[in-house]
Design an enzyme around this catalytic site. Structure first.
Site, PDB file in Angstrom:
ATOM      1  N   GLY A 185       0.815  -1.204   0.000  1.00  0.00           N
ATOM      2  CA  GLY A 185       0.000   0.000   0.000  1.00  0.00           C
ATOM      3  C   GLY A 185       0.850   1.256   0.000  1.00  0.00           C
ATOM      4  N   SER A 211       1.993   2.982  -2.584  1.00  0.00           N
ATOM      5  CA  SER A 211       1.961   3.753  -3.831  1.00  0.00           C
ATOM      6  C   SER A 211       1.405   5.151  -3.656  1.00  0.00           C
ATOM      7  CB  SER A 211       1.147   2.999  -4.884  1.00  0.00           C
ATOM      8  OG  SER A 211      -0.144   2.695  -4.397  1.00  0.00           O
ATOM      9  N   ASP A 231      -2.728  -6.852  -6.212  1.00  0.00           N
ATOM     10  CA  ASP A 231      -4.027  -6.607  -5.585  1.00  0.00           C
ATOM     11  C   ASP A 231      -4.115  -7.527  -4.376  1.00  0.00           C
ATOM     12  OD1 ASP A 231      -6.627  -6.345  -4.743  1.00  0.00           O
ATOM     13  OD2 ASP A 231      -7.547  -6.964  -6.638  1.00  0.00           O
ATOM     14  N   VAL A 232      -3.890  -6.970  -3.197  1.00  0.00           N
ATOM     15  CA  VAL A 232      -3.837  -7.818  -2.003  1.00  0.00           C
ATOM     16  C   VAL A 232      -5.214  -8.327  -1.589  1.00  0.00           C
ATOM     17  CG1 VAL A 232      -1.701  -6.818  -1.123  1.00  0.00           C
ATOM     18  CG2 VAL A 232      -3.907  -5.828  -0.437  1.00  0.00           C
ATOM     19  N   TYR A 279     -15.069  -1.482   7.602  1.00  0.00           N
ATOM     20  CA  TYR A 279     -13.842  -0.738   7.864  1.00  0.00           C
ATOM     21  C   TYR A 279     -13.509  -0.787   9.351  1.00  0.00           C
ATOM     22  CZ  TYR A 279     -10.302   2.917   7.622  1.00  0.00           C
ATOM     23  OH  TYR A 279      -9.122   3.606   7.707  1.00  0.00           O
ATOM     24  N   ALA A 306     -14.613  -2.871  11.697  1.00  0.00           N
ATOM     25  CA  ALA A 306     -14.343  -4.233  12.160  1.00  0.00           C
ATOM     26  C   ALA A 306     -12.971  -4.709  11.694  1.00  0.00           C
ATOM     27  CB  ALA A 306     -15.426  -5.182  11.664  1.00  0.00           C
TER      28      ALA A 306
END
Length: 243
Positions: A15, A17, A64-65, A149, A151
């Protein structure tokens, strides 16, 4: 000895970028580390002109994780000392109450943390490495419009504790960082809405939003020998918002 000198160290910012992750990546780069970042766009050039994105000096890979198979197939740095897990997404307009929205947010914000940590466990153990899990102050409160988000970030805080305990004897120190309100693409719904922005600022004792550089300073500390006895804890960096 400069404890914040990362010369000769390998760092991966998942993440990294744009936004907070990009600020963290450049902080390590400026202190001598070889820094690799993962992002979702095809290549580094695809981020040209994107606000909050500067990939100069950083090695870049598209991953794309939210897709575990992409994590499994991705290549990381040959030498890895610090793994920063800063991936995150959100779905607005109550989209997280629907199965598709919930599943996507949980896949990126929580499931991928464990997948990435497992992928690099052996590399980090061999070098007495550090994992920094970036969560959010939303992990400590309710978030009325974004249940996934909130949780997922609460899960990230708990995962930091659990991996911190489980992997300390493997030679891996796991710690966490919980940002408050930072002006990034994920927070535009607040930062670009004048009334919401002013309301948010009133609730922050320091009277300003955080910056990626604020978060980067905390990440450098957590990954450094200065925090050598910190394990499983999440540092809240929010200007006093959660007080």
């Amino acid at each position: 000895m400069n404890e914040l000198d990362f010369s000769g160290k390998g760092v991966l910012v998942v993440g990294g970028s744009s936004g907070i992750g990009n600020g963290v990546a450049h902080a390590f780069l400026d202190r001598g580390a070889a820094v690799h970042v993962w992002g979702t766009r095809r290549n580094a050039e695809a981020y040209d002109g994107v606000e909050g994105s500067d990939l100069n000096g950083l090695a870049y890979s598209q991953v794309d994780v939210g897709d575990r198979a992409e994590i499994d197939a991705a290549a990381g740095p040959r030498a890895l000392d610090v793994l920063i897990l800063c991936q995150g997404t959100v779905v607005y307009r109550r989209g997280e109450f629907a199965p598709d929205g919930w599943d996507r947010v949980m896949a990126v914000n929580l499931d991928s943390l464990m997948a990435c940590a497992n992928k690099f466990h052996d590399q980090l153990a061999a070098r007495n490495g550090v994992i920094v899990i970036v969560s959010s102050v939303s992990g400590y409160t309710s978030n009325r419009g974004n249940p996934a988000y909130a949780a997922s970030k609460a899960g990230a805080v708990s995962l930091t504790k659990t991996l911190g305990e489980a992997w300390a004897r493997d030679g891996i120190r796991v710690v966490g960082l919980a940002p408050g309100l930072v002006d990034t693409k994920l927070t535009k719904v607040t930062t670009e809405h004048p009334e919401r922005r002013e309301g948010a600022l009133r609730s922050i004792p320091l009277g300003r939003m955080g910056t990626p550089q604020d978060m980067a300073g905390a990440a450098l500390f957590l990954a450094s020998p200065l925090a050598a006895y910190v394990v499983g804890q999440t540092l809240i960096v929010d200007g006093g918002l959660s007080l």
